[in-house]
Design a protein around this motif. Structure first.
Motif, PDB file in Angstrom:
ATOM      1  N   SER A  70      16.263 -21.855 -76.363  1.00  0.00           N
ATOM      2  CA  SER A  70      16.938 -20.921 -75.469  1.00  0.00           C
ATOM      3  C   SER A  70      16.791 -19.465 -75.888  1.00  0.00           C
ATOM      4  N   VAL A  71      16.616 -19.202 -77.181  1.00  0.00           N
ATOM      5  CA  VAL A  71      16.494 -17.809 -77.641  1.00  0.00           C
ATOM      6  C   VAL A  71      15.698 -17.768 -78.936  1.00  0.00           C
ATOM      7  N   VAL A  72      14.933 -16.693 -79.105  1.00  0.00           N
ATOM      8  CA  VAL A  72      14.269 -16.412 -80.370  1.00  0.00           C
ATOM      9  C   VAL A  72      14.685 -15.011 -80.800  1.00  0.00           C
ATOM     10  N   GLU A  73      15.184 -14.915 -82.041  1.00  0.00           N
ATOM     11  CA  GLU A  73      15.588 -13.638 -82.622  1.00  0.00           C
ATOM     12  C   GLU A  73      14.508 -13.217 -83.610  1.00  0.00           C
ATOM     13  N   ALA A  84      16.565  -9.152 -93.623  1.00  0.00           N
ATOM     14  CA  ALA A  84      17.864  -9.560 -93.073  1.00  0.00           C
ATOM     15  C   ALA A  84      18.261  -8.751 -91.842  1.00  0.00           C
ATOM     16  N   THR A  85      17.462  -7.752 -91.459  1.00  0.00           N
ATOM     17  CA  THR A  85      17.810  -6.874 -90.342  1.00  0.00           C
ATOM     18  C   THR A  85      17.296  -7.445 -89.027  1.00  0.00           C
ATOM     19  N   LYS A  86      18.211  -7.694 -88.102  1.00  0.00           N
ATOM     20  CA  LYS A  86      17.810  -8.192 -86.785  1.00  0.00           C
ATOM     21  C   LYS A  86      17.208  -7.051 -85.983  1.00  0.00           C
ATOM     22  N   LEU A  87      15.984  -7.279 -85.506  1.00  0.00           N
ATOM     23  CA  LEU A  87      15.276  -6.269 -84.717  1.00  0.00           C
ATOM     24  C   LEU A  87      15.563  -6.425 -83.231  1.00  0.00           C
ATOM     25  N   GLY A  88      15.730  -7.662 -82.788  1.00  0.00           N
ATOM     26  CA  GLY A  88      15.968  -7.921 -81.374  1.00  0.00           C
ATOM     27  C   GLY A  88      15.879  -9.402 -81.088  1.00  0.00           C
ATOM     28  N   GLU A  89      16.005  -9.744 -79.810  1.00  0.00           N
ATOM     29  CA  GLU A  89      15.961 -11.142 -79.404  1.00  0.00           C
ATOM     30  C   GLU A  89      15.386 -11.244 -78.008  1.00  0.00           C
ATOM     31  N   THR A  90      14.846 -12.408 -77.716  1.00  0.00           N
ATOM     32  CA  THR A  90      14.309 -12.688 -76.389  1.00  0.00           C
ATOM     33  C   THR A  90      14.833 -14.042 -75.938  1.00  0.00           C
ATOM     34  N   PHE A  91      15.401 -14.070 -74.737  1.00  0.00           N
ATOM     35  CA  PHE A  91      15.946 -15.307 -74.187  1.00  0.00           C
ATOM     36  C   PHE A  91      14.907 -15.988 -73.313  1.00  0.00           C
ATOM     37  N   ALA A  92      14.948 -17.306 -73.264  1.00  0.00           N
ATOM     38  CA  ALA A  92      14.059 -18.064 -72.382  1.00  0.00           C
ATOM     39  C   ALA A  92      14.391 -17.703 -70.942  1.00  0.00           C
ATOM     40  N   THR A  93      13.357 -17.529 -70.131  1.00  0.00           N
ATOM     41  CA  THR A  93      13.591 -17.171 -68.734  1.00  0.00           C
ATOM     42  C   THR A  93      13.794 -18.405 -67.863  1.00  0.00           C
ATOM     43  N   THR A  94      13.343 -19.562 -68.350  1.00  0.00           N
ATOM     44  CA  THR A  94      13.542 -20.815 -67.625  1.00  0.00           C
ATOM     45  C   THR A  94      13.874 -21.906 -68.637  1.00  0.00           C
ATOM     46  N   THR A  95      14.381 -23.005 -68.148  1.00  0.00           N
ATOM     47  CA  THR A  95      14.621 -24.157 -69.016  1.00  0.00           C
ATOM     48  C   THR A  95      13.294 -24.878 -69.198  1.00  0.00           C
ATOM     49  N   ALA A 133      11.086 -15.090 -87.456  1.00  0.00           N
ATOM     50  CA  ALA A 133      11.688 -15.379 -86.158  1.00  0.00           C
ATOM     51  C   ALA A 133      12.630 -16.562 -86.326  1.00  0.00           C
ATOM     52  N   ARG A 134      13.757 -16.534 -85.604  1.00  0.00           N
ATOM     53  CA  ARG A 134      14.696 -17.669 -85.628  1.00  0.00           C
ATOM     54  C   ARG A 134      14.857 -18.179 -84.203  1.00  0.00           C
ATOM     55  N   ALA A 135      14.463 -19.434 -83.996  1.00  0.00           N
ATOM     56  CA  ALA A 135      14.604 -20.071 -82.687  1.00  0.00           C
ATOM     57  C   ALA A 135      15.885 -20.887 -82.668  1.00  0.00           C
ATOM     58  N   THR A 136      16.592 -20.826 -81.534  1.00  0.00           N
ATOM     59  CA  THR A 136      17.800 -21.626 -81.339  1.00  0.00           C
ATOM     60  C   THR A 136      17.612 -22.439 -80.065  1.00  0.00           C
ATOM     61  N   ASP A 137      17.891 -23.744 -80.166  1.00  0.00           N
ATOM     62  CA  ASP A 137      17.719 -24.605 -78.987  1.00  0.00           C
ATOM     63  C   ASP A 137      18.992 -24.638 -78.148  1.00  0.00           C
ATOM     64  N   SER A 138      18.914 -25.325 -77.027  1.00  0.00           N
ATOM     65  CA  SER A 138      20.044 -25.358 -76.092  1.00  0.00           C
ATOM     66  C   SER A 138      21.253 -26.113 -76.642  1.00  0.00           C
ATOM     67  N   GLN A 139      21.075 -26.813 -77.774  1.00  0.00           N
ATOM     68  CA  GLN A 139      22.189 -27.505 -78.428  1.00  0.00           C
ATOM     69  C   GLN A 139      22.790 -26.682 -79.576  1.00  0.00           C
ATOM     70  N   GLY A 140      22.236 -25.476 -79.808  1.00  0.00           N
ATOM     71  CA  GLY A 140      22.765 -24.606 -80.856  1.00  0.00           C
ATOM     72  C   GLY A 140      22.129 -24.796 -82.224  1.00  0.00           C
TER      73      GLY A 140
END
Length: 105
Positions: A38-41, A46-57, A82-89
């Motif tokens: 669902s999202v990749v940061e 340790a500094t977060k630069l930004g994030e991008t959310f999935a545009t579709t499932t 990069a840190r990816a997070t799935d739809s289950q967290g």
């Protein structure tokens, strides 16, 4: 959901150098075996630069490109992840990509 997502940085390449003040595109490939990402940061150490959310499932197992433009990156050595997070967290962090931004002339 038993699997964590898988993510790797595909751009920039390890060891790349950029001129001072560059806008650097950081791209990642992410997928999850049993759910969608669902999202990749994006991080510099340790500094977060930004994030991008999935545009579709996305269906399980489908590779999805994510990218972020790091504007005006400061001079110095940087370690991108990069840190990816799935739809289950559940989340997972990519291996490091080391780059350099050269000081202004």
């Amino acid at each position: 959901n038993v699997h964590k997502p898988v993510v790797r940085i595909t751009q920039p390449g390890h060891g790349r150098s950029f001129p001072a003040g560059s806008d650097i595109t950081i791209a990642a490939d992410a997928f999850d075996h049993d759910t969608g990402v669902s999202v990749v940061e994006f991080f510099d150490r340790a500094t977060k630069l930004g994030e991008t959310f999935a545009t579709t499932t996305t269906p399980p197992g489908q590779h999805v490109p994510f990218s972020f433009i790091w504007t005006n990156a400061p001079a110095g050595p940087h370690v991108l992840r990069a840190r990816a997070t799935d739809s289950q967290g559940k989340s997972e962090v990519s291996g490091p990509v080391k780059i350099k931004v050269l000081p202004a002339p």
